[in-house]
Design a protein around this motif. Structure first.
Motif, mmCIF file in Angstrom:
data_model
loop_
_atom_site.group_PDB
_atom_site.id
_atom_site.type_symbol
_atom_site.label_atom_id
_atom_site.label_comp_id
_atom_site.label_asym_id
_atom_site.label_seq_id
_atom_site.Cartn_x
_atom_site.Cartn_y
_atom_site.Cartn_z
ATOM 1 N N PRO A 119 -25.017 -17.393 -1.006
ATOM 2 C CA PRO A 119 -26.265 -16.641 -1.157
ATOM 3 C C PRO A 119 -26.829 -16.750 -2.566
ATOM 4 C CG PRO A 119 -24.381 -15.151 -1.129
ATOM 5 C CD PRO A 119 -23.849 -16.516 -0.814
ATOM 6 N N LYS A 126 -34.165 -13.740 -2.821
ATOM 7 C CA LYS A 126 -33.608 -13.199 -1.581
ATOM 8 C C LYS A 126 -34.727 -12.734 -0.656
ATOM 9 C CE LYS A 126 -29.236 -11.824 -3.736
ATOM 10 N NZ LYS A 126 -28.221 -10.765 -3.887
ATOM 11 N N SER A 176 -25.081 -11.004 5.972
ATOM 12 C CA SER A 176 -26.518 -11.106 5.661
ATOM 13 C C SER A 176 -26.914 -10.225 4.483
ATOM 14 C CB SER A 176 -27.349 -10.723 6.885
ATOM 15 O OG SER A 176 -27.262 -9.322 7.157
ATOM 16 N N TRP A 179 -27.886 -11.782 1.250
ATOM 17 C CA TRP A 179 -29.118 -12.579 1.250
ATOM 18 C C TRP A 179 -30.360 -11.698 1.199
ATOM 19 C CZ3 TRP A 179 -29.086 -17.980 1.443
ATOM 20 C CH2 TRP A 179 -27.813 -18.561 1.622
#
Length: 526
Positions: A119, A126, A176, A179
């Motif tokens: 990431p 992001k 996730s 991110w």
């Protein structure tokens, strides 16, 4: 650049072609179930109402496929869609076509596994909005090395231990967070099973303690969201920020995401004490978190029926057994599937065989094949037919010796069907059956064996058996549904451990002194 609706129509046509280029088994293994376009639009419209769009929105889909969510994002967000969108796709079969389809749009599709990607470090790189229908890959399709790698990743970042029984979507959702920009919104279309099962506890811990859970919408299981997957679906929304102490989460059920049939708010504190979230918002908060004083496990041992490994081979009618000249010593009476048992009371004849239903028998023996070949030629012919069909190589059969030796089960006086549907007429999904015969049951039933103290009471009061069955049948459907789990198409299932945990209030009411403090604990040792 094509108009949004034109490119969406092109995408839908490509989706059909690409899906037809793979077998159903191949797509099942990789968990590839395309998001319907209407549902994708519904999800993005909801996101637009929740997210701050004044400064534009950076979009990410960790499992983009042909771009159902990105297509909806472009149409719904319009000028608020920043020139900064990313997607991941591990399967080039879909990824290459998606790249070509969206080549004139500011979407960068990375052909790699999202869970292995690094990431970005800077918040400005992001996403503000993460929308995903992650691959529904069951745990048994993940290699041991893959599982261990993903478990270490989640543990190192969030100090959460994910069970090896978890599907791939659990890892996708947790990973996730890295991110997402601070305060970013995440919307996930995932199986609702995580609300019920033990391996879902880690995912619920993440949602309650590592982010701010906003909304969980569960679709009516009768309303399948995917044409090619029998799975009950939910949309989970959260923000990438710490959860306020007094925060409340919206749970909704049925209907559309923006217009659900039922909706209630629950505090995070309460949610931590509710084991099964599928009871929400259909039951009151006080009921959902209530722990019963007595459970069925206080009165019964509960086992699943016999798993034969090949019911169509090992289970036969009396006529079929006679035509094969199989001696009675090899046969045990067994009940047919619940759909063939129309009554909830199974009576028996003087020999203990069921009456009123077609009699079935289970073949089983511990005698070695060499001896059967010499002493029982007709039985040997039957076993050879099994070899011809490859029965001994099936998983259950090859893990027992001999391959036709069945699990040991005694007949139980009470049975519960372990799966069913509620139906439009309000029928209960689970039936309790009073079994007065010596027939055992296959694994489509749960078998309830009274504990010793209850057996003594039953022996001293023959009428108690019938009253116990009536008490079991009077357990509210809501009680059992809260303990069990639901699948797409409105199919409900309940496992032995879940039934053991169900409230036994109706049983306590008919047993003298059962509610007396310490009665059950004392009686268990008498």
């Amino acid at each position: 650049m094509k108009h949004g609706l034109l490119i969406e129509n092109e995408r839908l046509e490509l989706q059909v072609v690409l899906d037809s280029g793979k077998t159903q088994a191949e797509r099942n293994k990789m968990g590839q179930f395309a998001t319907p376009g209407d549902l994708a639009t519904q999800i993005l419209e909801y996101a637009k109402r929740v997210i701050d769009i004044d400064n534009g929105v950076r979009f990410l889909d960790p499992a983009i496929g042909t771009g159902a969510f990105y297509s909806a994002f472009v149409r719904v967000f319009g000028r608020h869609a920043k020139n900064h969108a990313h997607g991941f796709e591990v399967d080039e079969h879909y990824g290459k076509v998606a790249r070509e389809l969206w080549k004139n749009y500011p979407l960068y599709i990375r052909m790699e596994d999202f869970t292995s990607a690094i990431p970005p470090c800077d918040d400005k790189d992001k996403a503000d909005l993460v929308i995903c229908n992650p691959p529904y890959v069951r745990h048994h399709h993940l290699s041991l090395l893959k599982k261990q790698h993903l478990q270490r990743l989640v543990a190192s970042r969030y100090r959460i231990k994910i069970s090896g029984l978890s599907g791939l979507y659990c890892y996708f959702l947790c990973l996730s967070k890295e991110w997402m920009a601070k305060g970013a919104l995440g919307g996930w279309l995932i199986p609702s099973e995580f609300m019920d099962v033990n391996y879902g506890e880690a995912l619920k811990e993440f949602l309650l303690d590592r982010v701010t859970l906003l909304h969980v919408h569960r679709f009516n299981p009768d309303d399948l969201q995917f044409d090619d997957a029998l799975v009950s679906s939910a949309v989970v929304w959260f923000k990438n920020e710490l959860c306020p102490q007094d925060h409340e989460v919206c749970f909704s059920y049925g209907g559309a995401l923006s217009n659900p049939d039922v909706q209630r708010n629950y505090s995070v504190k309460v949610l931590r004490n509710i084991k099964k979230w599928t009871s929400l918002p259909l039951v009151e908060e006080t009921y959902a978190k209530k722990e019963p004083t007595f459970k069925l496990g206080d009165f019964f041992y509960i086992k699943r029926g016999v798993a034969t490994g090949a019911n169509d081979y090992f289970v036969m009618t009396a006529d079929e057994a006679a035509s094969r000249s199989i001696p009675e010593d090899f046969l045990t009476p067994i009940l047919p599937s619940p759909r063939f048992v129309k009554t909830d009371i199974i009576e028996s004849d003087s020999a203990g065989l069921p009456v009123g239903i077609t009699r079935h028998f289970l073949f089983s023996s511990d005698i070695p094949e060499d001896q059967i070949r010499l002493d029982y030629p007709h039985v040997w012919d039957f076993l050879r037919s099994g070899h011809d069909r490859g029965i001994p190589e099936r998983y259950i059969c090859r893990n027992r010796s001999p391959w036709y030796s069945q699990e040991r089960r005694e007949a139980s006086p009470f049975l519960c069907t372990y799966m069913g549907r509620t139906g439009v007429d309000g029928l209960k999904p689970f039936r309790f059956i009073l079994n007065q015969s010596k027939a055992i049951a296959a694994n489509v039933y749960l078998m309830l064996y009274p504990k010793p103290f209850l057996m003594r009471l039953m022996e001293g009061d023959k009428a108690l058996v019938r009253r116990l069955w009536e008490a079991l049948s009077n357990i509210p459907a809501e009680t059992l549904l809260c303990e069990g789990r639901v699948y797409g198409g409105g199919l409900y299932k309940i496992e032995p451990k879940e039934l053991l945990n169900a409230s036994a209030d109706s049983v306590v009411d008919i047993i003298p002194d059962a509610a007396t403090p310490g009665f059950v604990q004392v009686e268990m040792f008498v």
